[in-house]
Design an enzyme around this catalytic site. Structure first.
Site, PDB file in Angstrom:
ATOM      1  CB  CYS A 143      -0.981  -0.034   1.164  1.00 34.76           C
ATOM      2  SG  CYS A 143      -2.378   1.059   0.893  1.00 34.76           S
ATOM      3  CG  HIS A 193      -3.395  -3.285   3.312  1.00 33.78           C
ATOM      4  ND1 HIS A 193      -2.256  -2.909   3.981  1.00 33.78           N
ATOM      5  CD2 HIS A 193      -4.065  -2.153   3.037  1.00 33.78           C
ATOM      6  CE1 HIS A 193      -2.240  -1.597   4.120  1.00 33.78           C
ATOM      7  NE2 HIS A 193      -3.323  -1.105   3.559  1.00 33.78           N
ATOM      8  CD  GLU A 211      -0.955  -6.187   4.968  1.00 33.95           C
ATOM      9  OE1 GLU A 211      -0.636  -6.399   3.782  1.00 33.95           O
ATOM     10  OE2 GLU A 211      -1.129  -5.039   5.430  1.00 33.95           O
TER      11      GLU A 211
END
Ligand code: GLN
Length: 528
Positions: free
Chosen positions: A378, A503, A505
């Protein structure tokens, strides 16, 4: 006749932040491993409407769900442990319910009645629980904070009343308490836990189980004492010292008296298939000989939880690639004090606001110039783009987030941008798909040419400067389906210099490393 739906309520006493979320998620994992369908929900008593504006230094990361809810990091634990995707209905906050209640009051929906915390707010909480529980065999509700907190009382009352709604036999109350060890007298002190149990009973809830969190393993007499004073049977008191890895907790629960309690409660004595958790614990313990040093260029240095999902994603990738991971947090405001050349990979995570920005840009530039495997998340993409534009000669290239006056606004807010209205602009939140450029590093990492990842950002790459960015060494390797937004960039000549506007993750799972993180670790491993 099918089994009635079951509800498990997880509350905390003594202190918050000692693992209620992990406990709730792990109970869910054990039930899942017995073949049950589990749903889970976090109730947070603070008055914020969502977690979007909370300071990460205080609260840890803001976890984003696929539908774009900005939530507490416990939802991340839930998703990682239960491997399910949650939505807004799994995150219930006082502020959200109260603002709805007040809007209803203004709309005249209460027909002249006095609107009160009890019964109106407590009913709204129970309704929210019921909605979130739909479709599961067992629904787990974690109440944030500790019992007795002034602002949490409506939630405690609501979960007490809930037993009247669905039947006490369909509710299981688990209280997580902390027992400190006093170094001078070398003993564990159960008094605060006893008081916490008394508090809970004072609100009309007699717990069915108590989870006792300690730093180090505590002797059995601690459990006996809590059982006696807390009025809970001994096999329903679980001693839970700090573990080497949180993924051990489902195993601890399944091997304890809590297992039998859960079996009786759910009328399901299928043995749990815990092989996934056993594998994860073994992987964590293995510590392979090859060690990779990864730098996480961090803005917040004081709270380990601020980059929780990124850290977990890196760990999963290291397990998958069979390497040990040494993760070092590099203070973004002091990057010059670190020798970046000693790292095998560099990660620049997401973030808002200008502090530490130049240090992160310097780290991205270092990776670009020295072919160090890099993953930008990001903000980490936006800063990589700035680094490349500066490298190409646009010295004042910047994002208008940090320098609204820059003549080279390589990252900016687009005209007519769509998204959730929030303070200061619109946020693009939740799942968006992207098309990857065939043959690119990202397409190779994903083994796919389309992706869907969660987003949480306001600024976009300005396509007017893509030629400069290219001259600086970065090309666009993923686009929004309409071609208007840059979703991925990469350095074509690098071993692995990759960045995403999303994102990723949040979609990594402990036993299923995310392809972009795995790609980073793999590249760092081969490069070494
Ligand atoms: N601050 C940047 C933006 O708003 C990046 C946000 C992020 O990293 N989540 O676009």
């Amino acid at each position: 006749m099918g089994e009635k739906q079951k509800y498990i309520f997880v509350t905390g006493g003594v202190l918050s932040g000692v693992g209620k979320g992990i406990t709730a998620a792990s109970i869910g994992a054990v039930l899942q491993a017995k073949g049950m369908t589990v749903s889970i929900q976090k109730c947070d008593p603070y008055l914020n409407v969502d977690a979007g504006l909370l300071n990460p230094a205080e609260h840890g990361e803001c976890y984003v769900t696929r539908d774009g809810a900005e939530t507490d990091l416990d939802l991340g634990h839930y998703e990682r442990f239960l491997d399910i995707e949650l939505t807004q209905k799994n995150a219930t906050l006082s502020g959200q319910l109260l603002s709805n209640l007040i809007a209803d009051e203004r709309a005249g929906k209460f027909e002249g009645k006095t609107v009160q915390l009890i019964p109106h707010l407590t009913r709204a909480i129970q309704d929210a629980i019921q909605v979130a529980s739909e479709g599961s065999d067992v629904h787990i509700v974690e109440v944030g904070g500790t019992v007795g907190d002034y602002e949490g009382l409506s939630f405690v009352e609501a979960i007490r009343e809930f037993a009247q709604r669905v039947g006490r036999e369909n509710c299981l109350y688990v209280h997580v308490v902390y027992v400190p060890f006093i170094g001078t007298s070398k003993e564990f002190k159960t008094k605060p836990a006893q008081n916490a149990l008394n508090d809970l009973r004072g609100f009309g809830i007699v717990p069915d189980a108590v989870v006792v969190r300690t730093d180090d393993p505590a002797p059995e007499n601690v459990a006996r004492k809590i059982s006696l004073f807390g009025g809970v049977s001994e096999d329903a008191v679980l001693l839970m010292p700090n573990a080497d890895t949180v993924y051990e907790v489902p195993l601890t629960i399944a091997a304890s008296g809590l297992n039998g309690l859960l079996e009786r409660f759910t009328h399901n004595d299928t043995p749990a298939d815990l092989s996934k958790w056993q594998r994860l614990v073994a992987q964590q313990a293995a510590r392979p000989a090859q060690d990779l040093k990864v730098a996480l260029i961090a803005k917040y240095m004081d709270n380990e939880d601020t980059y929780l999902s990124v850290t977990e994603a890196l760990k999963s990738a290291a397990w998958a690639e069979d390497v040990s991971l040494t993760l070092q947090w590099v203070d973004a405001t002091q990057v010059d004090d670190y020798d970046l050349s000693k790292f095998d990979a560099i990660v620049v995570p997401g973030g808002f606001g200008g502090r530490g920005i130049e240090g992160k840009i310097a780290a991205a530039r270092f990776a670009l110039d020295n072919n160090v495997p890099y993953l930008g998340l990001c903000l980490g993409l936006q800063l990589a783009v700035i680094a490349a534009a500066r490298k190409a000669g646009l010295d004042d290239a910047n994002s208008t987030e940090f320098n609204p006056e820059t003549s080279h606004n390589v990252v900016y807010i687009m005209d007519g941008q769509e998204g959730k209205e929030s303070t200061g602009g619109t946020l693009r939140l939740g799942d968006y798909t992207a098309n990857l450029v065939p043959g690119s590093k990202v397409a190779e990492a994903y083994s796919s040419e389309t992706t869907t990842e969660r987003h949480r950002h306001r600024y976009e790459v300005n396509q007017a400067f893509l030629d400069d960015v290219k001259n600086g060494g970065l090309i666009v390797s993923g686009w929004s389906p309409d071609g208007k937004l840059v979703e991925y960039v990469e350095a074509p000549d690098s071993t692995y210099f990759v960045a995403t506007q999303a994102h990723p993750e949040f979609k990594s799972r402990p036993d299923r490393a995310h392809p972009l993180f795995r790609g980073l670790i793999k590249a760092a491993k081969l490069d070494k």
